[in-house]
Design an enzyme around this catalytic site. Structure first.
Site, PDB file in Angstrom:
ATOM      1  N   CYS A   1      20.219  35.778  14.725  1.00 20.19           N
ATOM      2  CA  CYS A   1      19.927  36.011  13.254  1.00 20.19           C
ATOM      3  C   CYS A   1      19.279  34.554  12.705  1.00 20.19           C
ATOM      4  O   CYS A   1      18.370  34.133  13.104  1.00 20.19           O
ATOM      5  CB  CYS A   1      21.250  36.729  12.698  1.00 20.19           C
ATOM      6  SG  CYS A   1      20.818  37.223  11.040  1.00 20.19           S
ATOM      7  N   HIS A   2      20.067  34.066  11.827  1.00 14.24           N
ATOM      8  CA  HIS A   2      19.735  33.170  11.056  1.00 14.24           C
ATOM      9  C   HIS A   2      20.182  31.663  11.574  1.00 14.24           C
ATOM     10  O   HIS A   2      19.920  30.589  11.322  1.00 14.24           O
ATOM     11  CB  HIS A   2      20.318  33.048   9.770  1.00 14.24           C
ATOM     12  CG  HIS A   2      19.655  33.977   8.788  1.00 14.24           C
ATOM     13  ND1 HIS A   2      19.873  35.217   8.641  1.00 14.24           N
ATOM     14  CD2 HIS A   2      18.603  33.762   8.015  1.00 14.24           C
ATOM     15  CE1 HIS A   2      19.138  35.995   7.937  1.00 14.24           C
ATOM     16  NE2 HIS A   2      18.325  35.120   7.322  1.00 14.24           N
TER      17      HIS A   2
END
Length: 181
Positions: free
Chosen positions: A110-111
């Protein structure tokens, strides 16, 4: 199988996407490994289900107390606030960078690649992430692909990246496979 292998999970004091912590954690345990929660301060960390507070988890060690030499691999869970905070803490960035310097596998979802950008660990690598990081990763020298999981072995270590919680099954399998090699 990960028998006898210890895997670090590096997280901020809050803002961790809970499922991106717990599913890889459980996959490591089910494969016979020992997961350890590393943060930037002792105590507990606060996970989130997107924007809502979820569970708290006890920290096993701080990034200042340990090094990559203490572990066989690293998992970087996502959540927007988690890697955004980690990339501002030199001890966390150093800890993540050490896994590349020592050739140990890293899995980021994800991030989480924001922390790897700060560690200058994505240059020349092929990765994926949450789509909003695409430009950041390209500007840091990575090749970005929109795929469920990207396994990049074209560097000092194996780097596994995934985009989002929907990719967790493939992410966990790729991470466990890399940690077991």
């Amino acid at each position: 199988m990960l028998n006898g292998k210890t895997i670090a999970f590096l997280v901020a004091p809050e803002g961790i996407e809970q499922v991106e912590l717990t599913e890889p954690w459980n996959a490591v345990k089910q494969a016979g490994g020992t997961p350890k929660l590393v943060s930037v301060q002792p105590g507990e960390v606060q996970a989130f289900n997107h924007l809502d507070k979820a569970d708290r988890f006890p920290v096993d060690a701080t990034a200042e107390e340990v090094s990559a030499a203490d572990f066989d691999g690293l998992v970087l869970p996502g959540g927007v606030a988690n890697p955004d905070f980690l990339r501002t803490v030199p001890a966390a960035v150093r800890f993540a960078r050490d896994f590349f310097d020592t050739g140990k596998p890293v899995a980021a979802i994800c991030h989480a690649p924001w922390t790897l950008i700060e560690a200058d660990a994505v240059r020349g690598r092929t990765v994926t992430s949450w789509p909003s990081l695409r430009t950041d990763l390209r500007n840091a020298g990575a090749t970005w692909e929109d795929r469920e999981v990207v396994i990049c072995t074209g560097g000092p270590n194996t780097l596994i990246t995934s985009r989002k919680p929907d990719d967790l099954k493939a992410f966990c399998q790729a991470a466990v496979d890399a940690f077991g090699e």
